[in-house]
Design a protein around this motif. Structure first.
Motif, PDB file in Angstrom:
ATOM      1  N   ASP A  10     123.349  54.383  39.296  1.00  0.00           N
ATOM      2  CA  ASP A  10     122.979  55.492  38.424  1.00  0.00           C
ATOM      3  C   ASP A  10     122.187  56.522  39.223  1.00  0.00           C
ATOM      4  OD1 ASP A  10     122.672  56.318  35.394  1.00  0.00           O
ATOM      5  OD2 ASP A  10     120.734  56.660  36.371  1.00  0.00           O
ATOM      6  N   PRO A  11     122.515  57.816  39.085  1.00  0.00           N
ATOM      7  CA  PRO A  11     121.825  58.836  39.895  1.00  0.00           C
ATOM      8  C   PRO A  11     120.378  59.053  39.495  1.00  0.00           C
ATOM      9  CG  PRO A  11     123.307  59.880  38.316  1.00  0.00           C
ATOM     10  CD  PRO A  11     123.569  58.403  38.235  1.00  0.00           C
ATOM     11  N   PHE A  12     119.954  58.524  38.348  1.00  0.00           N
ATOM     12  CA  PHE A  12     118.575  58.739  37.913  1.00  0.00           C
ATOM     13  C   PHE A  12     117.685  57.536  38.200  1.00  0.00           C
ATOM     14  CE2 PHE A  12     120.854  61.876  35.442  1.00  0.00           C
ATOM     15  CZ  PHE A  12     120.018  62.986  35.475  1.00  0.00           C
ATOM     16  N   ASN A  13     118.168  56.306  37.970  1.00  0.00           N
ATOM     17  CA  ASN A  13     117.314  55.135  38.182  1.00  0.00           C
ATOM     18  C   ASN A  13     117.827  54.229  39.295  1.00  0.00           C
ATOM     19  OD1 ASN A  13     119.460  53.687  37.000  1.00  0.00           O
ATOM     20  ND2 ASN A  13     118.532  53.874  34.943  1.00  0.00           N
ATOM     21  N   GLY A  14     118.980  54.514  39.847  1.00  0.00           N
ATOM     22  CA  GLY A  14     119.494  53.744  40.977  1.00  0.00           C
ATOM     23  C   GLY A  14     120.082  52.402  40.605  1.00  0.00           C
ATOM     24  N   ARG A  15     120.070  52.000  39.361  1.00  0.00           N
ATOM     25  CA  ARG A  15     120.625  50.709  38.970  1.00  0.00           C
ATOM     26  C   ARG A  15     122.140  50.807  38.783  1.00  0.00           C
ATOM     27  NH1 ARG A  15     116.977  48.717  34.024  1.00  0.00           N
ATOM     28  NH2 ARG A  15     117.547  50.811  33.320  1.00  0.00           N
ATOM     29  N   SER A  16     122.808  49.654  38.894  1.00  0.00           N
ATOM     30  CA  SER A  16     124.256  49.623  38.714  1.00  0.00           C
ATOM     31  C   SER A  16     124.599  49.833  37.239  1.00  0.00           C
ATOM     32  CB  SER A  16     124.816  48.277  39.200  1.00  0.00           C
ATOM     33  OG  SER A  16     126.209  48.231  39.018  1.00  0.00           O
ATOM     34  N   ALA A  17     125.515  50.724  36.987  1.00  0.00           N
ATOM     35  CA  ALA A  17     125.911  51.039  35.607  1.00  0.00           C
ATOM     36  C   ALA A  17     127.369  51.494  35.598  1.00  0.00           C
ATOM     37  CB  ALA A  17     125.007  52.115  35.013  1.00  0.00           C
ATOM     38  N   LEU A  18     127.985  51.352  34.442  1.00  0.00           N
ATOM     39  CA  LEU A  18     129.387  51.751  34.294  1.00  0.00           C
ATOM     40  C   LEU A  18     129.480  53.253  34.072  1.00  0.00           C
ATOM     41  CD1 LEU A  18     132.403  51.029  33.947  1.00  0.00           C
ATOM     42  CD2 LEU A  18     131.933  50.747  31.482  1.00  0.00           C
ATOM     43  N   HIS A  19     130.274  53.896  34.912  1.00  0.00           N
ATOM     44  CA  HIS A  19     130.570  55.309  34.726  1.00  0.00           C
ATOM     45  C   HIS A  19     131.888  55.392  33.968  1.00  0.00           C
ATOM     46  CE1 HIS A  19     131.748  59.465  36.321  1.00  0.00           C
ATOM     47  NE2 HIS A  19     130.704  59.646  35.503  1.00  0.00           N
ATOM     48  N   THR A  20     131.869  55.919  32.747  1.00  0.00           N
ATOM     49  CA  THR A  20     133.008  55.813  31.827  1.00  0.00           C
ATOM     50  C   THR A  20     134.005  56.962  31.933  1.00  0.00           C
ATOM     51  OG1 THR A  20     131.676  56.874  30.107  1.00  0.00           O
ATOM     52  CG2 THR A  20     131.694  54.464  30.167  1.00  0.00           C
ATOM     53  N   GLY A  21     133.930  57.765  32.962  1.00  0.00           N
ATOM     54  CA  GLY A  21     134.864  58.885  33.079  1.00  0.00           C
ATOM     55  C   GLY A  21     135.003  59.371  34.496  1.00  0.00           C
ATOM     56  N   LEU A  22     135.479  60.606  34.639  1.00  0.00           N
ATOM     57  CA  LEU A  22     135.598  61.264  35.930  1.00  0.00           C
ATOM     58  C   LEU A  22     134.721  62.499  35.941  1.00  0.00           C
ATOM     59  CD1 LEU A  22     139.474  61.244  36.561  1.00  0.00           C
ATOM     60  CD2 LEU A  22     137.787  59.604  37.388  1.00  0.00           C
ATOM     61  N   ASP A  23     134.087  62.765  37.083  1.00  0.00           N
ATOM     62  CA  ASP A  23     133.272  63.968  37.245  1.00  0.00           C
ATOM     63  C   ASP A  23     134.039  64.977  38.088  1.00  0.00           C
ATOM     64  OD1 ASP A  23     131.235  62.964  35.764  1.00  0.00           O
ATOM     65  OD2 ASP A  23     130.004  62.312  37.460  1.00  0.00           O
ATOM     66  N   PHE A  24     134.085  66.228  37.594  1.00  0.00           N
ATOM     67  CA  PHE A  24     134.730  67.331  38.316  1.00  0.00           C
ATOM     68  C   PHE A  24     133.676  68.375  38.648  1.00  0.00           C
ATOM     69  CE2 PHE A  24     138.119  65.407  35.879  1.00  0.00           C
ATOM     70  CZ  PHE A  24     139.212  65.425  36.745  1.00  0.00           C
ATOM     71  N   PRO A  25     133.116  68.371  39.870  1.00  0.00           N
ATOM     72  CA  PRO A  25     132.118  69.387  40.230  1.00  0.00           C
ATOM     73  C   PRO A  25     132.737  70.781  40.196  1.00  0.00           C
ATOM     74  CG  PRO A  25     132.149  67.581  41.812  1.00  0.00           C
ATOM     75  CD  PRO A  25     133.362  67.413  40.961  1.00  0.00           C
ATOM     76  N   ALA A  26     132.040  71.734  39.596  1.00  0.00           N
ATOM     77  CA  ALA A  26     132.516  73.109  39.508  1.00  0.00           C
ATOM     78  C   ALA A  26     131.343  74.009  39.162  1.00  0.00           C
ATOM     79  CB  ALA A  26     133.618  73.240  38.463  1.00  0.00           C
ATOM     80  N   ALA A  27     131.515  75.293  39.414  1.00  0.00           N
ATOM     81  CA  ALA A  27     130.462  76.247  39.104  1.00  0.00           C
ATOM     82  C   ALA A  27     130.338  76.431  37.596  1.00  0.00           C
ATOM     83  CB  ALA A  27     130.774  77.588  39.766  1.00  0.00           C
ATOM     84  N   VAL A  28     129.127  76.818  37.174  1.00  0.00           N
ATOM     85  CA  VAL A  28     128.895  77.060  35.753  1.00  0.00           C
ATOM     86  C   VAL A  28     129.820  78.190  35.273  1.00  0.00           C
ATOM     87  CG1 VAL A  28     127.206  77.802  34.034  1.00  0.00           C
ATOM     88  CG2 VAL A  28     126.517  76.264  35.875  1.00  0.00           C
ATOM     89  N   GLY A  29     130.450  77.972  34.139  1.00  0.00           N
ATOM     90  CA  GLY A  29     131.363  78.956  33.581  1.00  0.00           C
ATOM     91  C   GLY A  29     132.822  78.748  33.960  1.00  0.00           C
ATOM     92  N   THR A  30     133.103  77.768  34.817  1.00  0.00           N
ATOM     93  CA  THR A  30     134.497  77.483  35.176  1.00  0.00           C
ATOM     94  C   THR A  30     135.260  77.027  33.924  1.00  0.00           C
ATOM     95  OG1 THR A  30     133.851  76.824  37.418  1.00  0.00           O
ATOM     96  CG2 THR A  30     136.014  76.072  36.621  1.00  0.00           C
ATOM     97  N   PRO A  31     136.462  77.562  33.678  1.00  0.00           N
ATOM     98  CA  PRO A  31     137.201  77.169  32.458  1.00  0.00           C
ATOM     99  C   PRO A  31     137.566  75.680  32.460  1.00  0.00           C
ATOM    100  CG  PRO A  31     138.117  79.164  33.429  1.00  0.00           C
ATOM    101  CD  PRO A  31     137.166  78.607  34.438  1.00  0.00           C
ATOM    102  N   ILE A  32     137.404  75.080  31.308  1.00  0.00           N
ATOM    103  CA  ILE A  32     137.832  73.691  31.083  1.00  0.00           C
ATOM    104  C   ILE A  32     139.057  73.751  30.176  1.00  0.00           C
ATOM    105  CG2 ILE A  32     137.211  71.446  30.122  1.00  0.00           C
ATOM    106  CD1 ILE A  32     134.271  72.143  30.647  1.00  0.00           C
ATOM    107  N   ARG A  33     140.139  73.136  30.608  1.00  0.00           N
ATOM    108  CA  ARG A  33     141.405  73.175  29.862  1.00  0.00           C
ATOM    109  C   ARG A  33     141.691  71.819  29.234  1.00  0.00           C
ATOM    110  NH1 ARG A  33     143.926  77.888  31.260  1.00  0.00           N
ATOM    111  NH2 ARG A  33     143.119  78.905  33.149  1.00  0.00           N
ATOM    112  N   ALA A  34     142.319  71.864  28.062  1.00  0.00           N
ATOM    113  CA  ALA A  34     142.674  70.639  27.358  1.00  0.00           C
ATOM    114  C   ALA A  34     143.672  69.840  28.182  1.00  0.00           C
ATOM    115  CB  ALA A  34     143.256  70.956  25.987  1.00  0.00           C
ATOM    116  N   ALA A  35     143.407  68.552  28.339  1.00  0.00           N
ATOM    117  CA  ALA A  35     144.299  67.690  29.116  1.00  0.00           C
ATOM    118  C   ALA A  35     145.591  67.391  28.377  1.00  0.00           C
ATOM    119  CB  ALA A  35     143.589  66.379  29.462  1.00  0.00           C
TER     120      ALA A  35
END
Length: 325
Positions: A204-229
């Protein structure tokens, strides 16, 4: 013109005068009477003699009309041969059409038996639709076909055409249903770019403990359009303490996608969205260390690996040292 009419006993002479117009009209009238008389004689005498076989007149009439009848028969025969050739070409096209249908039905998942026809064509056109055994060889049209044979062939072709029309209608509906179903599966990447943190266990990026990440992260600039999958209906818009500005789209059959940490939402609840439509903008709201989209896919409420659905490259390993969620 003058005509003198004299009576022998009385020696009295009568004079009749005719103009050229009167003479012409008289000649035309006489000609019409002769034509009518000849037609009447031909119809009531010669034709009757030919039908009843009169000894002298009948052979004469048949001799006169024999050439005309032979010419008509040749004309009819030529027309029947031309029609037979066209019917043969139609049969060949139907054979090729069914061969195409047999290839398409596998793609559409359609069985011919699903149409439940009352009976399959069994006449001359049956070669175009009989499903058993191999078929092929050159087409050899009928030699000198009769009108009755052509009628049977055309009737068989009409039956085959109706069957193929129903069959391709069913195939079209199945293919359309498959296409709609594919459009309802989240296979389009919501944000262009590389995937940061993947699905699975990570630190976990905040406490460092092992945790399940339930999705995918897409780094992008603020305001980048998000399109329906995928296409669906906007089922929820809310601010979540961990997801931030959260958008949920219901795709039916228990399939839901989530778009988290948004800066803003571009669609209202209940809106019908299509695949690729802009539904939100990338932000950094909620429990996040930087601007990115957290994308989830849930089936009956259970998180699934979105990389299994997306058409893009697979997500990296979850243990990658990326400090985003």
């Amino acid at each position: 013109m003058q005509l003198l009419i004299t009576h022998g006993r009385l020696a009295h002479t009568r004079v009749l005068q005719f103009t050229r117009l009167q003479l012409a009209l008289g000649a035309l009238l006489l000609l019409a009477l002769l034509l009518g008389l000849s037609g009447t004689v031909y119809h009531f005498v010669f034709l009757k003699a030919a039908r009843e076989g009169w000894p002298v007149v009948s052979p004469l009439v048949r001799l006169i009309v024999r050439d005309e009848l032979a010419q008509r028969e040749r004309f009819m025969r030529d027309n029947l041969d031309a029609i037979a050739q066209k019917v043969g070409e139609m049969q060949a096209k139907l054979v090729r059409l069914e061969a195409m249908g047999e290839r398409v039905q596998g793609l559409a998942g359609v069985k011919v038996d699903e149409l439940h026809p009352p009976h399959r064509p069994a006449s001359g056109a049956s070669a175009a639709t009989s499903g058993a055994g191999g078929r092929g060889g050159p087409f050899v049209p009928l030699s000198s076909p009769s009108f009755e044979q052509l009628q049977r062939l055309v009737s068989g072709l009409d039956e085959v055409t109706d069957f193929n029309t129903d069959f391709f209608t069913l195939v079209e509906s199945r293919l359309l249903a498959s296409r709609l179903q594919a459009l309802m599966v989240p296979s389009a990447t919501p944000v262009e770019g590389v995937v940061g943190s993947g699905f699975g266990f990570r630190h976990d990026p905040f406490n460092g403990r092992s945790a399940l990440h339930t999705g995918l992260d897409f780094p992008a600039a603020v305001g980048t359009p998000i399109r329906a999958a995928a296409g669906g209906i906007v089922s929820a818009i809310e601010f979540h303490p961990e997801y931030g500005q959260l958008l949920e789209v219901n795709h039916g059959n228990g399939l839901v996608t989530r778009y988290a940490h948004c800066a803003s939402i571009a669609v209202p609840v209940g809106a019908l969205v299509r695949r690729g439509q802009v539904v939100a903008q990338v932000g950094n709201s909620g429990r996040s260390t930087g601007a990115h989209l957290h994308f989830e896919v849930l089936l009956d409420g259970v998180p699934q690996d979105p990389a299994r659905f997306l058409a893009g490259p697979p997500a990296p390993q979850a243990a990658a040292p990326v400090r985003r969620r």
